[in-house]
Design an enzyme around this catalytic site. Structure first.
Site, PDB file in Angstrom:
ATOM      1  N   CYS A  74       0.844  -1.091   0.029  1.00 49.48           N
ATOM      2  CA  CYS A  74      -0.009   0.012  -0.055  1.00 49.48           C
ATOM      3  C   CYS A  74       0.957   1.259  -0.058  1.00 49.48           C
ATOM      4  O   CYS A  74       1.659   1.358   0.855  1.00 49.48           O
ATOM      5  CB  CYS A  74      -0.939  -0.081   1.093  1.00 49.48           C
ATOM      6  SG  CYS A  74      -1.452   1.527   1.906  1.00 49.48           S
ATOM      7  N   GLU A  75       0.505   2.013  -1.080  1.00 42.09           N
ATOM      8  CA  GLU A  75       1.668   3.322  -0.923  1.00 42.09           C
ATOM      9  C   GLU A  75       1.278   4.228  -0.003  1.00 42.09           C
ATOM     10  O   GLU A  75       1.787   5.138   0.177  1.00 42.09           O
ATOM     11  CB  GLU A  75       1.476   3.964  -2.468  1.00 42.09           C
ATOM     12  CG  GLU A  75      -0.135   4.441  -3.038  1.00 42.09           C
ATOM     13  CD  GLU A  75       0.271   5.124  -4.246  1.00 42.09           C
ATOM     14  OE1 GLU A  75       1.090   4.695  -4.977  1.00 42.09           O
ATOM     15  OE2 GLU A  75      -0.800   5.835  -4.708  1.00 42.09           O
ATOM     16  N   GLN A 115      -5.507  -0.752  -4.225  1.00 41.67           N
ATOM     17  CA  GLN A 115      -5.979  -1.724  -5.041  1.00 41.67           C
ATOM     18  C   GLN A 115      -6.902  -1.288  -6.025  1.00 41.67           C
ATOM     19  O   GLN A 115      -6.919  -2.134  -7.137  1.00 41.67           O
ATOM     20  CB  GLN A 115      -6.924  -2.204  -3.526  1.00 41.67           C
ATOM     21  CG  GLN A 115      -7.578  -3.464  -3.903  1.00 41.67           C
ATOM     22  CD  GLN A 115      -8.408  -4.135  -2.949  1.00 41.67           C
ATOM     23  OE1 GLN A 115      -8.322  -4.023  -1.997  1.00 41.67           O
ATOM     24  NE2 GLN A 115      -9.568  -4.723  -3.406  1.00 41.67           N
TER      25      GLN A 115
HETATM   26 ZN    ZN Z   1      -2.579   1.644   3.743  1.00 34.61          ZN
END
Ligand code: ZN
Length: 180
Positions: A74-75, A115
């Site tokens: 997750c960036e 996502q």
């Molecule tokens: Zn996150």
């Protein structure tokens, strides 16, 4: 990725966290973290062209490959998210080997992601290279930034979809029901 710079940054991070990075458990941590990132982000800048251009002629209808497991980063938090993806497409005269769909997922999962973008990029790449009549991607994931901190909803799942080209509601529903 600049490995030496990442090692230095992790050393600085450990210092900033007030840790003694000379102690046994931490002394190789900066190097291990750098190696982990090198692997987790190895899809950066790549395309799935080499995987999606090896095709076979087929006049079949919809192809569905489900339960393609992936992990990504997750960036927003630099923490992992992981889950499974289903890829459905309607061939326009050609299909691709099933393992190549999983390889396509890897290319886009192995980078800093969210996502929604992961789901869309896989759909767009399949449209661009394989050129089916339509594609539909369903992605279900658990975000450790959600389940290990913050609201701590253990086991909560996020589901994203992306349909491109010819892929009507009825077919989408059919694919979604296969995933249940
Ligand atoms: Zn996150």
């Amino acid at each position: 990725m600049d490995r030496e710079k990442v090692i230095k940054a992790v050393e600085d991070l450990l210092d900033a966290l007030g840790e003694d990075r000379t102690r046994e458990g931490l002394k190789d941590t900066p190097r291990r973290v750098a190696d982990a990132y090198a692997e987790l982000l190895s899809g950066e800048g790549k395309t799935a062209e080499e995987h999606l251009t090896r095709t076979f002629a087929s006049d079949g209808d919809m192809v569905v490959e489900s339960d393609i497991y992936f992990s990504s980063v997750c960036e927003h938090h630099l923490m992992p998210f992981f889950g499974k993806i289903a890829i459905a497409y309607i061939p326009d005269g050609k299909v691709v080997g099933l393992s190549k769909l999983a390889r396509t997922v890897e290319v886009f999962a192995r980078r800093l992601q969210i996502q929604e973008r992961l789901t869309r990029q896989i759909a767009e790449e399949i449209m661009r290279v394989l050129k089916p009549k339509g594609v539909f991607i369903a992605c279900e994931a658990e975000h450790t930034c959600m389940t290990c901190r913050g609201v701590k909803k253990a086991g909560s799942k996020t589901v994203t979809y992306c349909a491109l080209g010819e892929f009507d509601e009825k077919r989408r529903a059919e694919v979604i029901s296969l995933l249940k």
